[in-house]
Motif scaffolding. Structure first.
Motif, PDB file in Angstrom:
ATOM      1  N   UNK A 220     -33.617 -40.152  83.256  1.00  0.00           N
ATOM      2  CA  UNK A 220     -32.476 -40.747  83.062  1.00  0.00           C
ATOM      3  C   UNK A 220     -31.817 -39.495  83.258  1.00  0.00           C
ATOM      4  N   UNK A 221     -30.924 -39.592  83.992  1.00  0.00           N
ATOM      5  CA  UNK A 221     -29.326 -38.537  83.713  1.00  0.00           C
ATOM      6  C   UNK A 221     -29.656 -38.235  82.468  1.00  0.00           C
ATOM      7  N   UNK A 222     -29.593 -36.433  82.590  1.00  0.00           N
ATOM      8  CA  UNK A 222     -29.652 -35.890  80.339  1.00  0.00           C
ATOM      9  C   UNK A 222     -28.655 -36.470  79.798  1.00  0.00           C
ATOM     10  N   UNK A 223     -27.094 -36.661  80.853  1.00  0.00           N
ATOM     11  CA  UNK A 223     -26.124 -37.330  79.714  1.00  0.00           C
ATOM     12  C   UNK A 223     -25.922 -38.542  79.741  1.00  0.00           C
ATOM     13  N   UNK A 224     -27.376 -39.173  79.993  1.00  0.00           N
ATOM     14  CA  UNK A 224     -26.704 -41.064  80.426  1.00  0.00           C
ATOM     15  C   UNK A 224     -28.965 -40.936  79.778  1.00  0.00           C
ATOM     16  N   UNK A 225     -28.897 -40.214  78.760  1.00  0.00           N
ATOM     17  CA  UNK A 225     -30.907 -41.126  78.499  1.00  0.00           C
ATOM     18  C   UNK A 225     -30.059 -41.458  76.892  1.00  0.00           C
ATOM     19  N   UNK A 226     -30.933 -43.053  76.909  1.00  0.00           N
ATOM     20  CA  UNK A 226     -31.229 -43.559  76.035  1.00  0.00           C
ATOM     21  C   UNK A 226     -32.250 -43.277  75.053  1.00  0.00           C
ATOM     22  N   UNK A 227     -31.879 -43.441  73.542  1.00  0.00           N
ATOM     23  CA  UNK A 227     -32.837 -43.069  72.641  1.00  0.00           C
ATOM     24  C   UNK A 227     -33.802 -44.059  72.794  1.00  0.00           C
ATOM     25  N   UNK A 228     -35.269 -43.454  72.902  1.00  0.00           N
ATOM     26  CA  UNK A 228     -36.489 -44.295  72.607  1.00  0.00           C
ATOM     27  C   UNK A 228     -37.344 -44.977  72.164  1.00  0.00           C
ATOM     28  N   UNK A 229     -37.826 -46.869  71.860  1.00  0.00           N
ATOM     29  CA  UNK A 229     -37.607 -47.102  70.907  1.00  0.00           C
ATOM     30  C   UNK A 229     -39.351 -47.534  71.087  1.00  0.00           C
ATOM     31  N   UNK A 230     -39.603 -47.200  70.428  1.00  0.00           N
ATOM     32  CA  UNK A 230     -41.751 -47.199  70.477  1.00  0.00           C
ATOM     33  C   UNK A 230     -41.428 -48.362  69.073  1.00  0.00           C
ATOM     34  N   UNK A 234     -44.920 -54.731  61.295  1.00  0.00           N
ATOM     35  CA  UNK A 234     -44.064 -56.117  60.767  1.00  0.00           C
ATOM     36  C   UNK A 234     -45.022 -56.448  59.535  1.00  0.00           C
ATOM     37  N   UNK A 235     -43.669 -56.858  58.358  1.00  0.00           N
ATOM     38  CA  UNK A 235     -43.780 -57.530  57.151  1.00  0.00           C
ATOM     39  C   UNK A 235     -44.628 -56.387  56.079  1.00  0.00           C
ATOM     40  N   UNK A 236     -46.285 -56.155  55.996  1.00  0.00           N
ATOM     41  CA  UNK A 236     -46.775 -55.181  54.901  1.00  0.00           C
ATOM     42  C   UNK A 236     -47.383 -54.165  55.729  1.00  0.00           C
ATOM     43  N   UNK A 237     -46.966 -54.723  57.327  1.00  0.00           N
ATOM     44  CA  UNK A 237     -48.240 -53.378  57.843  1.00  0.00           C
ATOM     45  C   UNK A 237     -47.286 -52.034  58.334  1.00  0.00           C
ATOM     46  N   UNK A 238     -48.221 -50.888  57.873  1.00  0.00           N
ATOM     47  CA  UNK A 238     -47.797 -49.885  58.074  1.00  0.00           C
ATOM     48  C   UNK A 238     -48.133 -48.927  58.632  1.00  0.00           C
ATOM     49  N   UNK A 239     -49.293 -49.469  59.839  1.00  0.00           N
ATOM     50  CA  UNK A 239     -50.630 -48.541  60.173  1.00  0.00           C
ATOM     51  C   UNK A 239     -49.394 -48.603  62.146  1.00  0.00           C
ATOM     52  N   UNK A 240     -48.807 -49.053  62.251  1.00  0.00           N
ATOM     53  CA  UNK A 240     -47.515 -48.752  63.552  1.00  0.00           C
ATOM     54  C   UNK A 240     -47.208 -47.783  63.578  1.00  0.00           C
ATOM     55  N   UNK A 241     -46.132 -47.950  62.120  1.00  0.00           N
ATOM     56  CA  UNK A 241     -45.321 -46.527  62.068  1.00  0.00           C
ATOM     57  C   UNK A 241     -46.409 -45.709  61.753  1.00  0.00           C
ATOM     58  N   UNK A 242     -47.373 -45.383  60.953  1.00  0.00           N
ATOM     59  CA  UNK A 242     -48.287 -44.127  60.579  1.00  0.00           C
ATOM     60  C   UNK A 242     -48.560 -44.101  62.017  1.00  0.00           C
ATOM     61  N   UNK A 243     -49.507 -44.565  62.938  1.00  0.00           N
ATOM     62  CA  UNK A 243     -50.106 -43.972  64.187  1.00  0.00           C
ATOM     63  C   UNK A 243     -49.687 -43.112  64.844  1.00  0.00           C
ATOM     64  N   UNK A 244     -47.951 -44.028  65.553  1.00  0.00           N
ATOM     65  CA  UNK A 244     -47.080 -43.631  65.895  1.00  0.00           C
ATOM     66  C   UNK A 244     -46.076 -42.495  65.977  1.00  0.00           C
ATOM     67  N   UNK A 245     -46.177 -42.356  64.394  1.00  0.00           N
ATOM     68  CA  UNK A 245     -45.356 -40.960  64.075  1.00  0.00           C
ATOM     69  C   UNK A 245     -46.266 -40.086  64.228  1.00  0.00           C
ATOM     70  N   UNK A 246     -47.756 -39.933  64.134  1.00  0.00           N
ATOM     71  CA  UNK A 246     -48.562 -38.961  64.134  1.00  0.00           C
ATOM     72  C   UNK A 246     -49.270 -38.871  64.828  1.00  0.00           C
ATOM     73  N   UNK A 247     -48.951 -39.279  66.371  1.00  0.00           N
ATOM     74  CA  UNK A 247     -49.135 -39.281  67.246  1.00  0.00           C
ATOM     75  C   UNK A 247     -48.353 -38.862  69.139  1.00  0.00           C
ATOM     76  N   UNK A 248     -47.743 -39.245  68.581  1.00  0.00           N
ATOM     77  CA  UNK A 248     -46.387 -39.527  69.683  1.00  0.00           C
ATOM     78  C   UNK A 248     -45.413 -38.184  69.098  1.00  0.00           C
ATOM     79  N   UNK A 249     -45.472 -37.271  69.693  1.00  0.00           N
ATOM     80  CA  UNK A 249     -44.968 -36.453  69.280  1.00  0.00           C
ATOM     81  C   UNK A 249     -43.303 -35.826  70.897  1.00  0.00           C
ATOM     82  N   UNK A 250     -42.801 -36.882  71.483  1.00  0.00           N
ATOM     83  CA  UNK A 250     -42.242 -36.544  72.411  1.00  0.00           C
ATOM     84  C   UNK A 250     -41.218 -37.728  73.351  1.00  0.00           C
ATOM     85  N   UNK A 251     -40.321 -37.972  73.170  1.00  0.00           N
ATOM     86  CA  UNK A 251     -39.847 -39.434  73.940  1.00  0.00           C
ATOM     87  C   UNK A 251     -39.925 -40.776  73.147  1.00  0.00           C
ATOM     88  N   UNK A 252     -39.292 -40.136  71.028  1.00  0.00           N
ATOM     89  CA  UNK A 252     -39.359 -41.010  70.788  1.00  0.00           C
ATOM     90  C   UNK A 252     -38.309 -41.203  69.520  1.00  0.00           C
TER      91      UNK A 252
END
Length: 513
Positions: A220-230, A234-252
């Motif tokens: 998108x244009x630099x001044x209209x770039x959204x915040x990117x959400x992965x 859900x509930x007690x599962x932390x594996x998604x937050x763990x894996x995503x923050x460990x392996x995605x280093x940009x645009x998240x």
């Protein structure tokens, strides 16, 4: 019905103070926490049941008064909440939504089947342009959920170009042909929804690779770039937050999270919205308080990979989920809304404030006519729910600075084998310069005392609103639209302290003066 009179007593009145052991609440105004992002009070509007069609949208030719097809009574009510953000078009619906179906002349848009919610016809009358009409009418920010499940990187990239492009590209010109010259402002954009379930039954590893694949082509244009959400867990599962923050280093910029409060904890028989036993009151409170643990555990794994706290944790679906009201389409998720729902909302607000360093957005499910709604409609009629009143009471906390509280001598509310703290509290310094306090008494049977000391603040008294009622399931109906609503109150301090008697099952929000 006997209405409980609010009791807010100065310390010198003594009788109630001696009859009840008081929760001690201390606040030091010199210690400040994180800013409570206004989007913690965000909303969610999915193509589900009567949530959008009838609840929000009646069309410009309707006999119901409307602006650009959106009913005026609902718009006016939502403006009172200062709705900061709306998530759209889903939810599970998002991963079967193809954006080109929702542009151009409405009478020429394709009619699809909403396979997720009731198998009803979806005529695509509300599409991209209509959604942005809604957020602009409300002065809200736009959260668009992209189709990962049945879409392609090309389709997602082209939707973003259609919404944000400024030049003479074919997609920008198509947007202009459809009535919008200037680009839309996309504040947030999510790549898929519930990838662990209705969004594709994926593993965190597989989704992480897809996320990196898709976001490579989202520009998108630099001044209209959204915040990117992965799409997170859900509930007690932390594996998604763990894996995503460990392996995605940009645009998240954030990882999402979902948790619904079910009285029974069972999806097949969740419990009734009304006429429930006290055992389901306390089980609902116990299960909703688990949100604190779930957020804490996810924050721990995110902190390992993101100690600088650049990645937000967005609870973009939450709320109560009961058995559908009798006579309603099971796929429409229509349920009544009682004082119990308002207490649940307030307890979650307190949790979100506590974690405001990571929790920058939440979206209750959903805004109108679906699950824990703000508003219920029946054709031309509209009522406000107890949850609506809770949201309105907490408006001063939007973009306020959290003030940590110390609670001691908190009584327990017990029933059988279940026990929870009876009193919950939160405080913040609002943008108007005043300190606001909110307190909840989750005990449905007895009042609780709270003694409040505010260090560093000259306190003369308080004023605000109280929400309570006689029955646990007190609710508004189209026949009695004001059976439950907040009442005004005030109290005076003595020697720098306030002593407040909180009625059973009540929410209290006050401004310190």
């Amino acid at each position: 019905m006997r209405i409980i009179k609010p009791l807010l007593l100065a310390l010198g009145f003594g009788l109630s103070a001696t009859a009840l052991a008081a929760t001690q609440i201390q606040l030091d105004s010199s210690v400040q926490g994180a800013v409570i992002n206004k989007n913690i009070y965000g909303q969610f509007a999915e193509h589900l049941g009567r949530g959008i069609y009838e609840g929000l949208w009646v069309g410009p030719d309707s006999d119901i008064a409307n602006t650009k097809g959106f009913r005026n009574d609902v718009l006016a009510a939502l403006k009172e909440l200062r709705v900061p953000l709306i998530r759209w078009p889903g939810g599970c619906f998002a991963d079967e939504y193809h954006w080109r179906d929702g542009i151009g002349p409405r009478d020429k848009r394709p009619v699809k089947v909403n396979t997720n919610w009731g198998g009803v016809e979806e005529d695509n009358a509300v599409g991209t342009h209509e959604f942005f009409d809604l957020v602009e009418l409300l002065g809200a920010e736009a959260y668009v959920n992209g189709n990962l499940g049945t879409g392609t990187p090309q389709e997602m990239a082209e939707w973003l170009e259609y919404m944000t492009a400024e030049g003479k590209s074919t997609l920008a010109e198509l947007r202009r042909k459809n009535g919008r010259d200037k680009p839309f402002k996309v504040h947030y954009f999510a790549v898929g929804n519930e990838a662990w379930g209705c969004g594709g039954n994926m593993t965190p590893e597989y989704y992480t690779n897809l996320y990196k694949h898709y976001t490579t082509f989202l520009k998108t244009p630099a001044h209209n770039t959204p915040k990117w959400i992965a799409s997170g867990g859900h509930s007690e599962d932390t594996s998604w937050a763990d894996h995503l923050t460990a392996h995605v280093k940009q645009k998240m910029d954030a990882v999402s999270f979902h948790y619904y409060t079910l009285p029974t904890g069972q999806w097949d028989v969740k419990g009734a919205a009304l006429q429930f036993p006290e055992s389901e009151w306390i089980s609902t409170m116990q299960r909703t308080l688990a949100m604190d643990t779930f957020i804490t555990n996810n924050k721990k794994v995110i902190d390992k990979h993101d100690p600088e706290k650049k990645v937000g944790f967005y609870v973009d679906e939450w709320g109560t989920w009961f058995d559908v009201e009798k006579g309603e389409n099971p796929g429409f998720l229509y349920q009544q809304n009682s004082l119990r729902d308002a207490i649940v909302a307030a307890l979650n607000f307190h949790i979100f404030h506590k974690h405001a360093d990571r929790v920058h957005m939440t979206n209750i499910a959903q805004m109108v006519n679906v699950l824990q709604a703000m508003i219920l409609t029946d054709k031309e009629k509209m009522i406000l729910t107890p949850t609506y009143h809770a949201y309105k009471m907490y408006v001063p906390f939007q973009d306020a600075t959290a003030l940590p509280l110390k609670l001691s001598n908190v009584p327990d509310y017990k029933l059988g084998e279940v026990s929870i703290p009876a009193v919950s509290a939160t405080a913040a310094k609002a943008k108007d310069g005043f300190v606001y306090l909110a307190l909840v008494n989750a005990n449905p049977n007895k009042a609780e005392m709270a003694e409040i000391k505010l260090d560093g603040i000259q306190i003369n008294g308080i004023s605000g609103q109280l929400l309570t009622a006689e029955a646990m399931d007190t609710h508004n109906t189209f026949a009695k639209p004001e059976a439950i609503k907040p009442t005004a109150f005030s109290a005076k301090a003595k020697n720098g302290k306030l002593s407040l008697e909180l009625p059973a099952k009540s929410i209290l929000v006050v401004k310190v003066q």
